[in-house]
Design an enzyme around this catalytic site. Structure first.
Site, PDB file in Angstrom:
ATOM      1  N   ARG A  90       0.664  -1.154   0.093  1.00  0.00           N
ATOM      2  CA  ARG A  90       0.037  -0.096  -0.011  1.00  0.00           C
ATOM      3  C   ARG A  90       0.743   1.229  -0.186  1.00  0.00           C
ATOM      4  O   ARG A  90       0.447   2.184  -0.788  1.00  0.00           O
ATOM      5  CB  ARG A  90      -0.939  -0.165   1.303  1.00  0.00           C
ATOM      6  CG  ARG A  90      -2.134   1.084   1.067  1.00  0.00           C
ATOM      7  CD  ARG A  90      -3.123   0.885   2.136  1.00  0.00           C
ATOM      8  NE  ARG A  90      -2.452   1.012   3.618  1.00  0.00           N
ATOM      9  CZ  ARG A  90      -3.292   0.787   4.625  1.00  0.00           C
ATOM     10  NH1 ARG A  90      -4.428   0.531   4.597  1.00  0.00           N
ATOM     11  NH2 ARG A  90      -2.725   0.962   5.732  1.00  0.00           N
ATOM     12  N   LYS A 189      -2.604   6.469   1.422  1.00  0.00           N
ATOM     13  CA  LYS A 189      -2.447   7.326   2.794  1.00  0.00           C
ATOM     14  C   LYS A 189      -1.459   8.705   2.627  1.00  0.00           C
ATOM     15  O   LYS A 189      -0.569   8.514   3.021  1.00  0.00           O
ATOM     16  CB  LYS A 189      -1.843   6.237   3.494  1.00  0.00           C
ATOM     17  CG  LYS A 189      -2.783   5.152   4.183  1.00  0.00           C
ATOM     18  CD  LYS A 189      -2.224   4.430   5.160  1.00  0.00           C
ATOM     19  CE  LYS A 189      -2.244   5.084   6.565  1.00  0.00           C
ATOM     20  NZ  LYS A 189      -3.650   5.047   6.963  1.00  0.00           N
ATOM     21  N   GLU A 225     -16.688   6.200   4.567  1.00  0.00           N
ATOM     22  CA  GLU A 225     -15.888   6.014   5.850  1.00  0.00           C
ATOM     23  C   GLU A 225     -16.309   6.793   7.064  1.00  0.00           C
ATOM     24  O   GLU A 225     -17.280   7.657   6.884  1.00  0.00           O
ATOM     25  CB  GLU A 225     -14.400   6.274   5.211  1.00  0.00           C
ATOM     26  CG  GLU A 225     -13.828   5.660   4.199  1.00  0.00           C
ATOM     27  CD  GLU A 225     -12.294   5.878   3.911  1.00  0.00           C
ATOM     28  OE1 GLU A 225     -11.579   5.275   3.894  1.00  0.00           O
ATOM     29  OE2 GLU A 225     -12.207   7.203   3.530  1.00  0.00           O
TER      30      GLU A 225
END
Length: 349
Positions: A90, A189, A225
């Site tokens: 990721r 991220k 989310e």
């Protein structure tokens, strides 16, 4: 790899029976530069400030990404990471999207293992506690040009961690602001993803809530989310969560919970879940639980949902009857080597 050991450890200042997230950092950190197209001179040195130019492009164009992962101890003192390859993949996915250099598996793995071996004593022994690990990558080129940097710094720092949230959460359904959008970087991220959430979160907190339920940027009709967490709804014996796509972070805790739930015979639906569906089920008292999950928080259930100046309350049931508690305990048991790991998620350091 160069190793510079700290002259005197700060660990004697820590009460491991009373630790809070992000307040105590381990003695050492990993540091490596990217220059002339190569990663070079990896070093582990005492935790402390670093010097960068005020021209560094991280300050001006936002090339900054990070990961969140944890190290755990079992009752015998063995150290484990949880699905570290997922974090590695990721991190590089985020790097690719922000036009940053990829990090080699050997650099990531060897730096992490060596850092943990040196600061092993910082990993708490207590069940539910861990050492939170923050790998991050920033642009460091000192030239004010709106182009990708040619120089970067990759670092890993660690902090002792207990529960991120200690109480059930009060959450507001957001109808104005968005965390991500189609074609954007919501799945990464990236540091800017989180900075943009602070203002609407503060507004929600001033209104008496702890966090936000983010909705889609186009119509604010579908739930995505919550805060920095993925979110699950337990309705009519179905565990419902939004599908991981290019707008939603494909959380490692999220994936793990889905896998555990399916193994235990719980029906999981990854689908677009609308605000109107949620409100209907709340009004009919059909929502058994709502909870968020992520590396830092692990799992935390909600007690109140706010929407259009009205509050809806979740059932007040004991932890032992909560599906969120059951899933969290299964996850922690695997992470702390309490039970067998049928999925191969534990990585012994």
């Amino acid at each position: 790899m160069i190793i510079e050991n700290i002259s005197h450890s700060r660990i004697d200042k820590i009460d491991f029976n009373d630790i809070s997230f992000g307040n105590h950092y381990s003695d050492h950190m990993f540091y490596c530069k990217f220059e002339n197209g190569k990663w070079k001179n990896p070093i582990i040195k005492p935790f402390g400030d670093i010097t960068v130019s005020p021209l560094s492009l991280v300050f001006h164009y936002g090339q900054a990404i990070f990961e969140g992962m944890k190290a755990y101890k079992d009752k015998y003192g063995n150290v484990f990471l949880f699905r570290p390859l997922e974090n590695f993949n990721r991190l590089n996915s985020s790097a690719k999207r922000l036009e940053m250099p990829l990090i080699s598996k050997s650099l990531f793995r060897d730096g992490l293992k060596k850092l943990l071996s040196i600061d092993k004593k910082w990993i708490p022994n207590n069940y539910g506690q861990s050492l939170y690990i923050r790998p991050f990558l920033i642009a460091s080129d000192g030239k004010l040009s709106a182009n990708p940097s040619k120089k970067y710094i990759f670092m890993i720092i660690c902090t002792t961690a207990s529960n991120y949230y200690l109480t059930p959460l009060k959450v507001k359904i957001e109808q104005k602001y968005s965390r991500s959008a189609d074609g954007g970087i919501g799945f990464t991220k990236a540091a800017g993803n989180y900075a943009s959430s602070f203002y609407p979160t503060r507004i929600a907190q001033e209104e008496g809530y702890d966090q936000i339920l983010w909705t889609d940027s186009s119509t604010h009709s579908f739930i995505e989310e919550s805060g920095t967490m993925n979110v699950f709804f337990y309705i009519k014996n179905n565990l419902i969560t939004a599908p991981a796509n290019k707008k939603i972070l494909n959380g490692i805790t999220r994936k793990s919970i889905i896998t555990i739930a399916k193994k235990e015979g719980i029906k999981v639906k990854e689908c677009n879940f609308s605000v109107s569906e949620l409100i209907y089920n709340l009004r009919k008292n059909l929502v058994k639980e709502i909870f968020g999950c992520g590396t830092a928080v692990v799992v935390n259930h909600f007690k109140k949902i706010g929407y259009k100046f009205k509050n809806y309350y979740l059932p007040n049931i004991s932890n032992k009857k909560r599906i969120s508690f059951f899933l969290k305990k299964n996850l922690l048991d695997i992470q702390h080597n309490v039970i067998n790991d049928p999925f191969g998620w534990r990585f012994k350091v």
